[in-house]
Design an enzyme around this catalytic site. Sequence first.
Site, PDB file in Angstrom:
ATOM      1  CG  ASP A 183      -1.692   1.138   1.339  1.00 33.29           C
ATOM      2  OD1 ASP A 183      -1.619   2.232   0.553  1.00 33.29           O
ATOM      3  OD2 ASP A 183      -2.725   1.117   1.790  1.00 33.29           O
ATOM      4  CG  HIS A 184       1.593   3.997  -3.413  1.00 33.92           C
ATOM      5  ND1 HIS A 184       0.274   3.592  -3.830  1.00 33.92           N
ATOM      6  CD2 HIS A 184       1.390   5.361  -3.186  1.00 33.92           C
ATOM      7  CE1 HIS A 184      -0.295   4.768  -4.327  1.00 33.92           C
ATOM      8  NE2 HIS A 184       0.125   5.839  -3.832  1.00 33.92           N
ATOM      9  CG  HIS A 246      -4.460   4.279  -0.447  1.00 30.01           C
ATOM     10  ND1 HIS A 246      -3.431   3.571  -0.710  1.00 30.01           N
ATOM     11  CD2 HIS A 246      -4.683   4.716  -1.649  1.00 30.01           C
ATOM     12  CE1 HIS A 246      -2.992   3.216  -1.881  1.00 30.01           C
ATOM     13  NE2 HIS A 246      -3.845   4.013  -2.755  1.00 30.01           N
TER      14      HIS A 246
HETATM   15  P1  NAP Z   1      -0.086  -1.427 -17.368  1.00 28.31           P
HETATM   16  O1  NAP Z   1       0.633  -0.114 -17.934  1.00 28.31           O
HETATM   17  O2  NAP Z   1      -1.191  -1.746 -18.244  1.00 28.31           O
HETATM   18  O3  NAP Z   1       0.939  -2.298 -17.522  1.00 28.31           O
HETATM   19  C1  NAP Z   1       0.787  -3.759 -17.537  1.00 28.31           C
HETATM   20  C2  NAP Z   1       2.088  -4.695 -17.721  1.00 28.31           C
HETATM   21  O4  NAP Z   1       1.718  -6.182 -17.688  1.00 28.31           O
HETATM   22  C3  NAP Z   1       2.915  -4.340 -19.051  1.00 28.31           C
HETATM   23  O5  NAP Z   1       4.190  -4.602 -18.908  1.00 28.31           O
HETATM   24  C4  NAP Z   1       2.383  -5.564 -20.019  1.00 28.31           C
HETATM   25  O6  NAP Z   1       3.207  -5.747 -20.852  1.00 28.31           O
HETATM   26  C5  NAP Z   1       2.333  -6.716 -18.908  1.00 28.31           C
HETATM   27  N1  NAP Z   1       1.307  -7.897 -19.197  1.00 28.31           N
HETATM   28  C6  NAP Z   1       0.175  -7.668 -19.512  1.00 28.31           C
HETATM   29  N2  NAP Z   1      -0.267  -9.000 -19.719  1.00 28.31           N
HETATM   30  C7  NAP Z   1       0.802  -9.802 -19.501  1.00 28.31           C
HETATM   31  C8  NAP Z   1       0.927 -11.371 -19.682  1.00 28.31           C
HETATM   32  N3  NAP Z   1       0.012 -12.245 -20.074  1.00 28.31           N
HETATM   33  N4  NAP Z   1       2.295 -11.884 -19.392  1.00 28.31           N
HETATM   34  C9  NAP Z   1       3.332 -11.130 -18.936  1.00 28.31           C
HETATM   35  N5  NAP Z   1       3.165  -9.559 -18.958  1.00 28.31           N
HETATM   36  C10 NAP Z   1       2.076  -9.044 -19.302  1.00 28.31           C
HETATM   37  O7  NAP Z   1      -0.583  -1.486 -15.959  1.00 28.31           O
HETATM   38  P2  NAP Z   1       0.221  -0.503 -14.495  1.00 28.31           P
HETATM   39  O8  NAP Z   1      -0.541   0.911 -14.862  1.00 28.31           O
HETATM   40  O9  NAP Z   1       1.640  -0.710 -14.721  1.00 28.31           O
HETATM   41  O10 NAP Z   1      -0.438  -1.518 -13.458  1.00 28.31           O
HETATM   42  C11 NAP Z   1       0.137  -2.449 -13.077  1.00 28.31           C
HETATM   43  C12 NAP Z   1      -0.496  -3.019 -11.742  1.00 28.31           C
HETATM   44  O11 NAP Z   1      -0.066  -2.141 -10.782  1.00 28.31           O
HETATM   45  C13 NAP Z   1      -1.847  -3.191 -11.514  1.00 28.31           C
HETATM   46  O12 NAP Z   1      -2.253  -4.217 -10.767  1.00 28.31           O
HETATM   47  C14 NAP Z   1      -2.388  -1.759 -11.207  1.00 28.31           C
HETATM   48  O13 NAP Z   1      -3.686  -1.954 -10.400  1.00 28.31           O
HETATM   49  C15 NAP Z   1      -1.138  -1.596 -10.107  1.00 28.31           C
HETATM   50  N6  NAP Z   1      -0.852  -0.188  -9.778  1.00 28.31           N
HETATM   51  C16 NAP Z   1      -0.268   0.685 -10.821  1.00 28.31           C
HETATM   52  C17 NAP Z   1      -0.346   2.076 -10.457  1.00 28.31           C
HETATM   53  C18 NAP Z   1       0.299   2.834 -11.434  1.00 28.31           C
HETATM   54  O14 NAP Z   1       0.419   4.144 -11.010  1.00 28.31           O
HETATM   55  N7  NAP Z   1       0.233   2.683 -12.801  1.00 28.31           N
HETATM   56  C19 NAP Z   1      -0.138   2.419  -9.055  1.00 28.31           C
HETATM   57  C20 NAP Z   1      -0.837   1.625  -8.170  1.00 28.31           C
HETATM   58  C21 NAP Z   1      -1.099   0.269  -8.496  1.00 28.31           C
HETATM   59  P3  NAP Z   1       2.964  -6.745 -22.518  1.00 28.31           P
HETATM   60  O15 NAP Z   1       1.497  -6.067 -22.782  1.00 28.31           O
HETATM   61  O16 NAP Z   1       4.071  -6.378 -23.302  1.00 28.31           O
HETATM   62  O17 NAP Z   1       2.962  -8.133 -21.880  1.00 28.31           O
END
Ligand code: NAP
Length: 501
Positions: A183-184, A246
């Site tokens: 939980d950042h 949070h």
């Molecule tokens: P995102 O930008 O959609 O990135 C998803 C990542 O997963 C990409 O690197 C994608 O690359 C990879 N991926 C998707 N399907 C895959 C598969 N079948 N096998 C392997 N890799 C796969 O999502 P995000 O925003 O970074 O969020 C990621 C997680 O962090 C989520 O659970 C989100 O709720 C959490 N989160 C994000 C943030 C934020 O600021 N972004 C903040 C808090 C929490 P490919 O398509 O090349 O596979």
Amino acid sequence: MKTSINLNPTIVVIFGGTGDLNLRKLAPALYNLYSDGFMPEKYAIIGTARKKLSDDDFRNTIMEGVNSFSRSGKVKKEKWDKFAEHVYYTSVDVQAEETFGDLKKNIEKHQQEFGPNTQILYYLAVAPNLFPLIATCLSKYQLAEENTRIVIEKPFGRDLETAKELNNILTSIFTEKQIYRIDHYLGKETVQNIMAFRFANSFLEPLWNRTYIDHVQISVTEQLGVGERGGYYESAGALRDMIQNHLLQLLCLIGMETPVNFDADEIRNKKVDVLKAMRPFSPEDIRFSTVRGQYTKGWVEGKEVPGYRHETGVDPDSNTETFAAIKFFVDNWRWQGIPFYVRTGKRLFQTSSLITIQFKDVPHHIFPSAVSEHWQQNRLIISIQPEMSIRLQVQAKRPGLDMVLNPVDMVFDYKGTYSAQAPEAYETLLLDVMTGDQTQFMRADQVESAWELLMPVVNAWENKKSLSFPNYTADSWGPEDAEALIARDGFHWFTLPLNKD
Ligand code: NAP
């Protein structure tokens, strides 16, 4: 610069290496940890995703992320080149199990080079539906041994049942000591300082209870809308996205009893005690103590912005709340009868995270009312962001020959007090994972207790569509009902003026 701290050789595997979270937060955090001398002497960072990339492609991808989002600005070439030597990439499709074979080979190569004490950290920065699959594949490929830790991003489940299912899968593969539910918010300097402020200062404890405090407010407001994340937000909403994690964690830090020591489990026990003491919601409480809202279009800083139902990926008839306000009670000796008002929302007037503790009024007013026309009960305001400060609002005599009282702020301001730049939450938390400190991470029972408390509200809001949505304008403070929720008890939501720096 500090010298490298004494950490075992470490392999950090980032699932979702090409994703937004890694580029925005994790890669900059790892680079800053390296720059500040907090990475182990021997380490490797392996990014994974489906995309086919060479090691160099991946290094360039994350360098762009660091250049755009790091608190320390653009990378310094010499330093970056040294850091980048430790960065690798393996294409893994977690839905194609056999691709874990390539990952295993890459991990083993570094393990052999680093020696038997090597620890392996898996960071799951992917969509939550992939969490169980990754854990299961790691187990099948004997990549979930004792020397491993797994970091799970939020959301942790979308209700009590799914959170329990995920906990069951994780704990069938890893021990609780290996699981880091992130939980950042808990990694933020100002949030960590709440414990220091409460438990390292003797004057507070006698006042920190129902005898001297009349209510607590926790308000986390955002000016931004859902932007490109409408698809995700449709399945979440403000209650799941913010309050379940949070805001309830902030409430626990304010409400918890004094831990006996700084041991991770002791602190987490005390937090769980708060969640367990929170008053369950009856149908009547849900009607009178909760408010939900959804934004409609409006103007923000001179630009017209769409309403939630017109954002990309959002159902034009959506019932998802972008605002939630709830009155909680903690039924124990310390807090009996003291309301904790919590609110959060998107497209609100201001981006800020504030905890306000309002103290009870003096028992008897000795000053004539004309002397103290701006009378205000004492308040302690913990500002988490953007201002990082603690303010104690007290009454003071205005200088002059006449007797006039007005409220003034005694301020502890991070920027004015400390010259060093505060680390980002993800730096703190990644270092904690490397050192094996679980204090700032959620234990299984914490996550489940928070869901258990909120499930009646989740179900009520999901099962009964709001007839009033959309019910607040972008750039406002949310729906009028949220004002009424707190006004009925004689209070109002506290805000800090903008640009108070
Ligand atoms: P995102 O930008 O959609 O990135 C998803 C990542 O997963 C990409 O690197 C994608 O690359 C990879 N991926 C998707 N399907 C895959 C598969 N079948 N096998 C392997 N890799 C796969 O999502 P995000 O925003 O970074 O969020 C990621 C997680 O962090 C989520 O659970 C989100 O709720 C959490 N989160 C994000 C943030 C934020 O600021 N972004 C903040 C808090 C929490 P490919 O398509 O090349 O596979």
